[in-house]
Write a protein that holds these residues in place. Sequence first.
Motif, PDB file in Angstrom:
ATOM      1  N   ASP A 230       0.556  -1.182   0.145  1.00 36.41           N
ATOM      2  CA  ASP A 230      -0.107  -0.012  -0.186  1.00 36.41           C
ATOM      3  C   ASP A 230       0.906   1.287  -0.002  1.00 36.41           C
ATOM      4  N   ASP A 231       2.085   1.273   0.752  1.00 34.65           N
ATOM      5  CA  ASP A 231       2.889   2.389   0.816  1.00 34.65           C
ATOM      6  C   ASP A 231       4.025   2.580  -0.047  1.00 34.65           C
ATOM      7  N   ALA A 232       4.176   1.282  -0.844  1.00 28.37           N
ATOM      8  CA  ALA A 232       5.045   1.184  -1.939  1.00 28.37           C
ATOM      9  C   ALA A 232       6.503   1.205  -1.230  1.00 28.37           C
ATOM     10  N   VAL A 233       6.828   0.905  -0.048  1.00 22.84           N
ATOM     11  CA  VAL A 233       7.919   0.671   0.645  1.00 22.84           C
ATOM     12  C   VAL A 233       8.874  -0.189  -0.159  1.00 22.84           C
ATOM     13  N   PRO A 234      10.097   0.718  -0.131  1.00 20.62           N
ATOM     14  CA  PRO A 234      11.209   0.154  -1.105  1.00 20.62           C
ATOM     15  C   PRO A 234      12.193  -0.792  -0.167  1.00 20.62           C
ATOM     16  N   VAL A 287      21.649   2.376   7.583  1.00 20.88           N
ATOM     17  CA  VAL A 287      20.960   1.347   6.840  1.00 20.88           C
ATOM     18  C   VAL A 287      19.850   1.687   6.744  1.00 20.88           C
ATOM     19  N   ILE A 288      18.932   2.380   7.446  1.00 21.97           N
ATOM     20  CA  ILE A 288      17.625   2.553   7.291  1.00 21.97           C
ATOM     21  C   ILE A 288      17.635   3.552   6.032  1.00 21.97           C
ATOM     22  N   SER A 289      18.325   4.780   6.174  1.00 23.19           N
ATOM     23  CA  SER A 289      18.272   5.606   5.184  1.00 23.19           C
ATOM     24  C   SER A 289      18.840   5.325   3.507  1.00 23.19           C
ATOM     25  N   ASP A 290      19.802   4.549   3.673  1.00 20.95           N
ATOM     26  CA  ASP A 290      20.223   3.884   2.413  1.00 20.95           C
ATOM     27  C   ASP A 290      19.147   2.854   1.910  1.00 20.95           C
ATOM     28  N   GLY A 291      18.580   2.184   2.829  1.00 24.00           N
ATOM     29  CA  GLY A 291      17.306   1.133   2.222  1.00 24.00           C
ATOM     30  C   GLY A 291      16.313   1.959   1.603  1.00 24.00           C
ATOM     31  N   LEU A 292      15.823   2.944   2.364  1.00 21.58           N
ATOM     32  CA  LEU A 292      14.557   3.686   1.900  1.00 21.58           C
ATOM     33  C   LEU A 292      14.804   4.465   0.653  1.00 21.58           C
ATOM     34  N   THR A 293      16.196   5.034   0.597  1.00 21.41           N
ATOM     35  CA  THR A 293      16.230   5.817  -0.493  1.00 21.41           C
ATOM     36  C   THR A 293      16.839   4.996  -1.692  1.00 21.41           C
TER      37      THR A 293
END
Length: 297
Positions: A230-234, A287-293
């Motif tokens: 639903d949120d297109a989480v990458p 890790v969170i920032s790199d994963g989500l971007t």
Amino acid sequence: MLLACVLVLAGCGAGPEPADPDDPRPVVLATFTVIADMAREVGGDRVRVESITRPGAEIHDYEPVPGDLVRGADADLVLDNGLGLERWFEQFVDRSEARSATVSDGVDVLPIAAGEYRDRPNPHAWMSPVAGERYVANIRDALVELDPAGRDVYTANAAGYAERIRQVGEELRADLGRLPDAQRVLVTCEGAFSYLARDMGLRESYLWPVNSDAEGTPDQIASTIAVVRDDAVPAVFCESTVNDSAQRQVAAETGARLAGPLYVDSLSEEGGPVPSYLDLLRHDARVISDGLTGAQP
């Protein structure tokens, strides 16, 4: 007789080896590696700090071994997180005459949102740099009570360490602040990031709220898949101390990348990715920032 049996069995457990018994300094025993690292920073050379659990160990359902009970009996101060994290702690301290202090006292507590522990305190407060400063103050006060002659040392060490934690918190806000609003959804295995998500303005979702026997059920997986779609989480994440098979299924079903691991309940060995509390905070933010971007690790 019981003590004799415990002493005989002391070598049978998987707990860390005790330090030099001839060391005259007070012994501070922390329930897990994150608190032990904090205590070393505040205590400096005046105390000998040990952790009940080894790096990489899962803390929630840890079962103290006979050797732990011996070390607890020999300790001068035992530090626990509290907030229900160490479900085994009460039986442990009942067998020790050491002073004890709960390092989360005074933090702004968040409740667990779902599951069998719903509305109980979320125990992972150290994941917030703001709460981390409160941990440091509580450790300082416990050490001063234990060793009043070291007051000036503990006070100075705590002040310097708290400032470093504050600076790391600012680094985290800058790092995670570059995430677009649509990508500010943090999906993890355990709901261990509520405090960090609150501090950094992230929306939190997870497979299970607290590590327990009911991890990665079909309903949990289906619910998480729906959030990711639903949120297109990458990218989705899992913690270093738990099995990531359920999150792998989420990633496979949605096309999201499984990034990480994230560190929460334990530091790594020296030379690993998170040998200290400050390293843990920095690593997870990166890790969170790199994963989500979509940045490659």
